[in-house]
Design an enzyme around this catalytic site. Structure first.
Site, short mmCIF file in Angstrom:
data_model
loop_
_atom_site.label_atom_id
_atom_site.label_comp_id
_atom_site.label_asym_id
_atom_site.label_seq_id
_atom_site.Cartn_x
_atom_site.Cartn_y
_atom_site.Cartn_z
N PRO A 9 0.79 -1.23 0.00
CG PRO A 9 -0.72 -1.46 1.75
CD PRO A 9 0.44 -2.12 1.09
CG ASN A 10 -0.30 4.36 1.22
OD1 ASN A 10 -1.23 4.93 0.65
ND2 ASN A 10 -0.44 3.81 2.42
NE ARG A 17 3.95 6.73 1.37
CZ ARG A 17 4.23 5.55 1.95
NH1 ARG A 17 4.75 4.55 1.23
NH2 ARG A 17 4.00 5.36 3.21
CG ASN A 74 8.39 -2.08 0.60
OD1 ASN A 74 7.85 -2.25 1.69
ND2 ASN A 74 8.94 -0.93 0.25
CB ALA A 77 1.38 0.21 6.25
CG HIS A 80 5.02 -2.32 10.25
ND1 HIS A 80 6.37 -2.63 10.30
CD2 HIS A 80 4.92 -1.29 9.37
CE1 HIS A 80 7.03 -1.80 9.49
NE2 HIS A 80 6.18 -0.99 8.93
CG ASP A 87 -0.42 -17.36 7.81
OD1 ASP A 87 0.63 -17.48 8.48
OD2 ASP A 87 -1.55 -17.28 8.34
CD GLU A 98 11.00 -7.60 5.69
OE1 GLU A 98 11.59 -8.58 6.23
OE2 GLU A 98 10.33 -6.77 6.34
CG HIS A 100 11.18 -2.37 4.73
ND1 HIS A 100 9.81 -2.33 4.58
CD2 HIS A 100 11.48 -3.56 5.29
CE1 HIS A 100 9.31 -3.46 5.05
NE2 HIS A 100 10.28 -4.23 5.48
#
Ligand code: DQA
Length: 154
Positions: A9-10, A17, A74, A77, A80, A87, A98, A100
């Site tokens: 998301p985002n 942003r 990535n 949000a 977290h 899963d 992963e 970020h």
């Protein structure tokens, strides 16, 4: 071999942003750079972005029908909070890197915990958009090792 890159998301808002945290580069440019580098190294690469948790779970599951060999993700949000993304990644049992853009370990308390970091091969966090490039280098290395070991067996 095919690599699937999943953005949460985002991340479609990159370049707009919180530029002070995530930088001015747009997602299209990040994807283009990854595509060029993957191709130079003989890998296919596909990209998916969604703002919806269930759609990301579907995209992870669909990897199995798409002949994907590894996932770069990535979860933004959802890193977290999302047990369902964790899963799904466990269910498909593919190598995962992963990513970020920001260094989540130095940010607010609620961003310090990743629900996937203990089930991925490794995490790259804090290098701005370059985190994606580093993740791709790592994934190429992982897949080249897998290819070499399967060739040895046959
Ligand atoms: C992020 C960090 C997350 O905490 C945040 O919600 C994001 C982006 C990063 O790439 O730094 O959207 O995953």
């Amino acid at each position: 071999m095919k690599i699937k890159v999943i953005h949460g998301p985002n991340l479609n808002m990159l370049g707009i942003r919180e530029v002070n945290i995530y930088g001015p580069m747009r997602l299209e440019n990040i994807n283009k750079n990854m595509e060029n580098f993957a191709k130079q190294n003989g890998f296919e690469i596909t990209f998916y972005q969604s703002n919806h948790e269930g759609d990301i779970v579907d995209a992870i599951q669909e990897s199995l029908n798409e002949d994907v060999s590894g996932i770069i993700i990535n979860p933004a949000a959802l890193t977290h909070t999302s047990i369902s993304i964790r899963d799904a990644l466990k269910a498909v049992a593919l190598p995962v890197v992963e990513v970020h853009i920001s260094n989540i370990a130095t940010r607010e308390e609620f961003r310090k915990k990743s629900l996937i970091s203990d089930i991925v091969v490794g995490t790259i966090s804090g290098f701005g958009p370059f985190s994606y490039h580093l993740a791709l280098i790592a994934m190429i290395q992982i897949l080249n090792e897998i290819k070499a070991s399967t060739q040895k067996e046959s």
